[in-house]
Write a protein that holds these residues in place. Structure first.
Motif, mmCIF file in Angstrom:
data_model
loop_
_atom_site.group_PDB
_atom_site.id
_atom_site.type_symbol
_atom_site.label_atom_id
_atom_site.label_comp_id
_atom_site.label_asym_id
_atom_site.label_seq_id
_atom_site.Cartn_x
_atom_site.Cartn_y
_atom_site.Cartn_z
ATOM 1 N N GLU A 41 -11.842 0.037 2.553
ATOM 2 C CA GLU A 41 -12.694 1.146 2.975
ATOM 3 C C GLU A 41 -12.255 2.395 2.208
ATOM 4 O O GLU A 41 -11.075 2.758 2.241
ATOM 5 C CB GLU A 41 -12.530 1.356 4.478
ATOM 6 C CG GLU A 41 -13.290 2.541 5.049
ATOM 7 C CD GLU A 41 -12.859 2.858 6.471
ATOM 8 O OE1 GLU A 41 -13.632 2.601 7.391
ATOM 9 O OE2 GLU A 41 -11.722 3.352 6.640
ATOM 10 N N HIS A 42 -13.188 3.032 1.506
ATOM 11 C CA HIS A 42 -12.845 4.218 0.720
ATOM 12 C C HIS A 42 -14.129 4.943 0.348
ATOM 13 O O HIS A 42 -15.232 4.466 0.634
ATOM 14 C CB HIS A 42 -12.068 3.826 -0.546
ATOM 15 C CG HIS A 42 -12.907 3.091 -1.551
ATOM 16 N ND1 HIS A 42 -13.292 3.619 -2.759
ATOM 17 C CD2 HIS A 42 -13.465 1.840 -1.506
ATOM 18 C CE1 HIS A 42 -14.021 2.747 -3.412
ATOM 19 N NE2 HIS A 42 -14.151 1.661 -2.678
ATOM 20 N N ASP A 43 -13.983 6.105 -0.266
ATOM 21 C CA ASP A 43 -15.132 6.866 -0.755
ATOM 22 C C ASP A 43 -15.325 6.593 -2.236
ATOM 23 O O ASP A 43 -14.348 6.554 -3.012
ATOM 24 C CB ASP A 43 -14.919 8.368 -0.552
ATOM 25 C CG ASP A 43 -14.960 8.773 0.914
ATOM 26 O OD1 ASP A 43 -15.368 7.926 1.734
ATOM 27 O OD2 ASP A 43 -14.556 9.898 1.228
ATOM 28 N N LEU A 44 -16.579 6.418 -2.625
ATOM 29 C CA LEU A 44 -16.885 6.318 -4.045
ATOM 30 C C LEU A 44 -16.825 7.709 -4.676
ATOM 31 O O LEU A 44 -16.563 8.709 -4.010
ATOM 32 C CB LEU A 44 -18.261 5.689 -4.242
ATOM 33 C CG LEU A 44 -18.376 4.214 -3.813
ATOM 34 C CD1 LEU A 44 -19.802 3.723 -4.001
ATOM 35 C CD2 LEU A 44 -17.414 3.342 -4.605
ATOM 36 N N VAL A 45 -17.104 7.766 -5.978
ATOM 37 C CA VAL A 45 -16.996 9.034 -6.701
ATOM 38 C C VAL A 45 -17.874 10.108 -6.087
ATOM 39 O O VAL A 45 -17.510 11.278 -6.012
ATOM 40 C CB VAL A 45 -17.361 8.821 -8.188
ATOM 41 C CG1 VAL A 45 -17.330 10.146 -8.943
ATOM 42 C CG2 VAL A 45 -16.396 7.835 -8.829
ATOM 43 N N ARG B 246 0.838 -1.198 0.000
ATOM 44 C CA ARG B 246 0.000 0.000 0.000
ATOM 45 C C ARG B 246 0.870 1.243 0.000
ATOM 46 O O ARG B 246 1.838 1.330 0.763
ATOM 47 C CB ARG B 246 -0.897 -0.010 1.226
ATOM 48 C CG ARG B 246 -1.665 1.279 1.463
ATOM 49 C CD ARG B 246 -2.571 1.144 2.639
ATOM 50 N NE ARG B 246 -3.198 2.411 2.971
ATOM 51 C CZ ARG B 246 -4.285 2.537 3.705
ATOM 52 N NH1 ARG B 246 -4.876 1.465 4.197
ATOM 53 N NH2 ARG B 246 -4.801 3.720 3.959
ATOM 54 N N GLY B 247 0.494 2.204 -0.831
ATOM 55 C CA GLY B 247 1.215 3.471 -0.850
ATOM 56 C C GLY B 247 0.488 4.500 -1.687
ATOM 57 O O GLY B 247 0.041 4.200 -2.804
ATOM 58 N N ALA B 248 0.327 5.700 -1.162
ATOM 59 C CA ALA B 248 -0.264 6.833 -1.886
ATOM 60 C C ALA B 248 -1.596 6.492 -2.540
ATOM 61 O O ALA B 248 -1.838 6.790 -3.719
ATOM 62 C CB ALA B 248 0.719 7.342 -2.941
ATOM 63 N N GLY B 249 -2.488 5.833 -1.778
ATOM 64 C CA GLY B 249 -3.819 5.528 -2.279
ATOM 65 C C GLY B 249 -3.899 4.357 -3.225
ATOM 66 O O GLY B 249 -4.942 4.113 -3.825
ATOM 67 N N VAL B 250 -2.802 3.605 -3.370
ATOM 68 C CA VAL B 250 -2.740 2.509 -4.327
ATOM 69 C C VAL B 250 -2.483 1.202 -3.593
ATOM 70 O O VAL B 250 -1.707 1.148 -2.635
ATOM 71 C CB VAL B 250 -1.618 2.753 -5.366
ATOM 72 C CG1 VAL B 250 -1.432 1.538 -6.262
ATOM 73 C CG2 VAL B 250 -1.944 3.983 -6.203
ATOM 74 N N GLY C 22 -7.243 6.271 -4.676
ATOM 75 C CA GLY C 22 -7.135 7.698 -4.415
ATOM 76 C C GLY C 22 -6.894 8.024 -2.949
ATOM 77 O O GLY C 22 -6.592 7.164 -2.125
ATOM 78 N N THR C 23 -7.065 9.286 -2.636
ATOM 79 C CA THR C 23 -6.739 9.768 -1.288
ATOM 80 C C THR C 23 -7.714 9.286 -0.213
ATOM 81 O O THR C 23 -7.432 9.422 0.970
ATOM 82 C CB THR C 23 -6.708 11.301 -1.277
ATOM 83 O OG1 THR C 23 -7.978 11.809 -1.720
ATOM 84 C CG2 THR C 23 -5.613 11.823 -2.190
ATOM 85 N N SER C 24 -8.868 8.741 -0.613
ATOM 86 C CA SER C 24 -9.851 8.304 0.384
ATOM 87 C C SER C 24 -9.591 6.889 0.879
ATOM 88 O O SER C 24 -10.364 6.385 1.697
ATOM 89 C CB SER C 24 -11.264 8.386 -0.209
ATOM 90 O OG SER C 24 -11.431 7.418 -1.241
#
Length: 475
Positions: free
Chosen positions: A423-427, A385-389, A407-409
């Motif tokens: 866990e992240h935010d959708l568009v 994992r690194g920088a949202g990837v 991405g950043t989320s």
């Protein structure tokens, strides 16, 4: 005779359901009149069978559900297999500022807020029903609640939060140690702990508590039943580090380590005796499996480099690796690899993960991508994992197999041994979970988190969604 003959229609008509019921009832009544004793026995047996079905079937269903919910995951720290998007099973009002814990088949959370009546609540892990509640005393102020399972019991340290400024240090602050039966909520013991509690850990059947007061960080090993202090060790510490709660406490492998911004205490878990502190230019960490990691930093011409030594804490290192040790977020232990990230800043290998095997001084492989965090090591895959990837590598060779950009989320990650749940935010900015295949990174499913519960947490072998005022069980 034609098809429309009225006599034929009358003779061949099919009895209705009501007519058949009346005929059957008449035959049963005639049979019962001729055999009164046998009729009574048959009625009793029929009633008993029906009652058994009505009572036993829901119980059987509940027992099966309980066994499924409490069943094991594929390996420690994994969640149950999530082949499809989880659904909401139950929700409960809680204070989301206090992390809930699982004790047996009860989820223990906090109700109320620091400004209102506060208490512990025990929620049934299957149904979410409140099984018990324990009111917390107003003195000392129950702002901070630190609970953890302790064998078959629950230990909770409750007290005020240290002030965040450099004002006068009150002399009479204390915390309360509660020992609770998680099955019934019965308070088995109540003892006072001097100072502001900032962290807890388990050592055998005892509780290790780190507290701050009067400029001192104190680590105590306490018998939670009697309140007896087995030992205590103190060291001067700055006010801010303890006040902000940045003290990590680990008890494992016969050692106890308390580490904050300006203090590191390495202690014998049995006696509290201080062991040698990190030397200048060295950092020490105690892992949950009892491994002591000492990292030495060097200053070569190209930048800052590091070397990490892994030992049991008292013997010679059993492995030395170049870089800063990286502990996988979740591992099934199948790869047998130890990971380190290069500490060399600004160089071509900066932030890249190396994989080592125990006893080997040379790396098995080096990752090509600068992703310094190992999120998952399971099922023959290593996920960096690194920088949202997230990047999936073959554990044996380090060959990159897939790459996903969130991405950043990008938030927490979990695994069931087959998928990585992200866990992240959708568009549209909705907090969500996305499951991707551990093998090839393909999306298996997406699901929004419940409204008002934007954080995913793992309790036992299941995922939950947590908000400021609600806890939601996902199944």
């Amino acid at each position: 005779m034609g098809l429309d003959d009225d006599d034929a229609q009358a003779d061949d008509s099919v009895p209705s359901g009501l007519q058949r019921l009346r005929a059957t009832s008449a035959r049963l009544a005639a049979w019962a009149a001729g055999r009164p004793v046998l009729a009574v026995v048959a009625a009793v047996v029929t009633t008993a069978v029906l009652a058994t079905v009505v009572i036993a079937t829901p119980r059987w269903v509940n027992d099966r559900e309980r066994a499924a919910v409490l069943g094991p995951a594929p390996f420690a720290e994994a969640v149950r297999v999530l082949g499809s998007a989880p659904q909401v099973r139950w929700s409960a009002a809680v204070d989301g500022s206090v992390a809930p814990v699982l004790a047996g088949d009860v989820v223990v959370a906090v109700s109320g807020t620091p400004s209102t009546a506060r208490g512990l609540v025990g929620l049934d892990v299957v149904s979410g029903a409140r099984r018990w509640a324990v009111a917390l005393d107003a003195v000392p102020d129950p702002e901070r609640v630190l609970c953890r399972p302790l064998d078959a019991q629950l230990a909770c340290v409750v007290g005020p939060v240290p002030p965040s400024d450099r004002g006068p240090d009150p002399q009479d602050e204390a915390s309360t140690l509660l020992l609770v039966d998680p099955a019934t909520g019965a308070v088995l013991a109540r003892n006072e702990i001097p100072g502001w509690a900032v962290a807890t850990a388990q050592a055998g059947s005892d509780l290790v508590v780190a507290t701050y007061a009067r400029g001192m960080l104190t680590v105590r090993r306490v018998d939670p039943s009697s309140g007896e202090v087995r030992w205590e060790t103190q060291r001067w510490s700055t006010f801010q580090s303890a006040g902000n709660g940045r003290v990590a406490l680990v008890a494992a492998g016969g050692l106890v380590m308390a580490a904050g911004n300006d203090v590191t205490l390495l202690l014998d878990a049995a006696t509290g005796e201080r062991l040698p502190r990190p030397a200048r230019g060295e950092e020490a960490r105690l892992l949950d499996d009892g491994t002591l990691v000492r990292t030495r930093y060097r200053l070569p011409n190209a930048g800052v480099d590091a070397v990490s030594e892994l030992s049991t804490g008292r013997g010679e290192p059993w492995l030395t690796v170049r870089g800063v040790l990286v502990e996988p977020g979740v591992s099934d232990g199948s790869s047998g690899l130890v990971f380190a990230a290069s500490g060399l800043s600004g160089g071509p290998l900066g932030g890249r993960v190396r994989a080592y095997r125990e006893g080997a001084s040379e790396a098995v492989w080096r990752a090509l991508m600068p992703a310094p965090v190992v999120a998952v090591d399971a099922g023959g895959r290593v996920v960096l994992r690194g920088a949202g990837v997230l990047v999936g590598l073959e554990a044996a060779t380090g060959v990159q197999l897939w790459r996903r950009d969130f991405g950043t989320s990008l938030g927490r990650t979990f695994t069931d041994g087959r998928h990585v749940v992200v866990e992240h935010d959708l568009v549209d900015g909705v907090p969500s979970l996305t499951a991707i295949s551990l093998d090839d990174g393909a999306t298996a499913w997406r699901a929004p988190l419940p409204a008002g519960a934007p954080r995913a947490v793992r309790l036992g072998t299941h995922l939950y969604a947590l908000g400021d005022e609600v806890l939601v069980a996902l199944r």
